[in-house]
Design an enzyme around this catalytic site. Sequence first.
Site, PDB file in Angstrom:
ATOM      1  CB  CYS A  83      25.758  47.866  78.599  1.00 48.91           C
ATOM      2  SG  CYS A  83      26.820  49.205  79.201  1.00 48.91           S
ATOM      3  CG  HIS A 197      29.508  46.080  76.185  1.00 54.52           C
ATOM      4  ND1 HIS A 197      28.423  46.470  75.432  1.00 54.52           N
ATOM      5  CD2 HIS A 197      29.824  47.141  76.967  1.00 54.52           C
ATOM      6  CE1 HIS A 197      28.106  47.722  75.724  1.00 54.52           C
ATOM      7  NE2 HIS A 197      28.931  48.140  76.660  1.00 54.52           N
ATOM      8  CD  GLU A 199      28.188  43.741  73.020  1.00 54.84           C
ATOM      9  OE1 GLU A 199      28.111  44.986  73.116  1.00 54.84           O
ATOM     10  OE2 GLU A 199      27.772  42.965  73.898  1.00 54.84           O
TER      11      GLU A 199
END
EC number: 4.3.2.10
Length: 215
Positions: A83, A197, A199
């Site tokens: 990001c 992202h 994750e």
Amino acid sequence: MKIPDVSVIDYGVGNLLSVCRAFEYFGAKVEATSDPEIILSSPHVVLPGVGAFADGMNELERQGLVPIVKKVASNGTPLLGICLGMQMLLDESEEFGITAGLGLVAGKVVPVPDKTIDGKMQKIPHIGWNELKFDIDSDNEKPNLLKNVQPGDSVYFVHSFMAMPQDLTNIVAHCNYGGRKVTAVIRNKNVHGCQFHPEKSGTVGLNILRGFLTL
């Protein structure tokens, strides 16, 4: 000193816990750290980040981490920006004026247009799931970072600015937003970046991080 499999750079800007847990899912030993010795000794390094470009760069500079990140890159260690961390890999950003970045990927960061290609207003920031479209470059038909995912797999974005690499072969994948290409994944040798992202991107994101661990 125990060296982790992955060092996640802790400079006060970013969701470190979710990034660490995502790598730990694969059994990797992960440490969120600002210790230059640990960062430089790790076989994989992650630069996370959320928020404004200038704030992120200011914190890296304040903690003396700018030369450390550059050293990681020059050492050939796999480096992943996530990001804001990806955006800071570039030369500069236009967010709130011009701010210099790390200069590890030639190019700049510019606003995501607030109108579609046919002139209709669109929501900024770009938030939500979007499909990855691979940009096949001349030296690697299937980018290593994405070797465990397929074109059309969706990942989760939250951003108002986008990377514009000077060399288009540094763009590994993009998504479509309002009829325009928005850079999603970049690479310059051992330096990689994800605008989205991983994750927060479910199985697809985990597979991308798994690919990073094999670099």
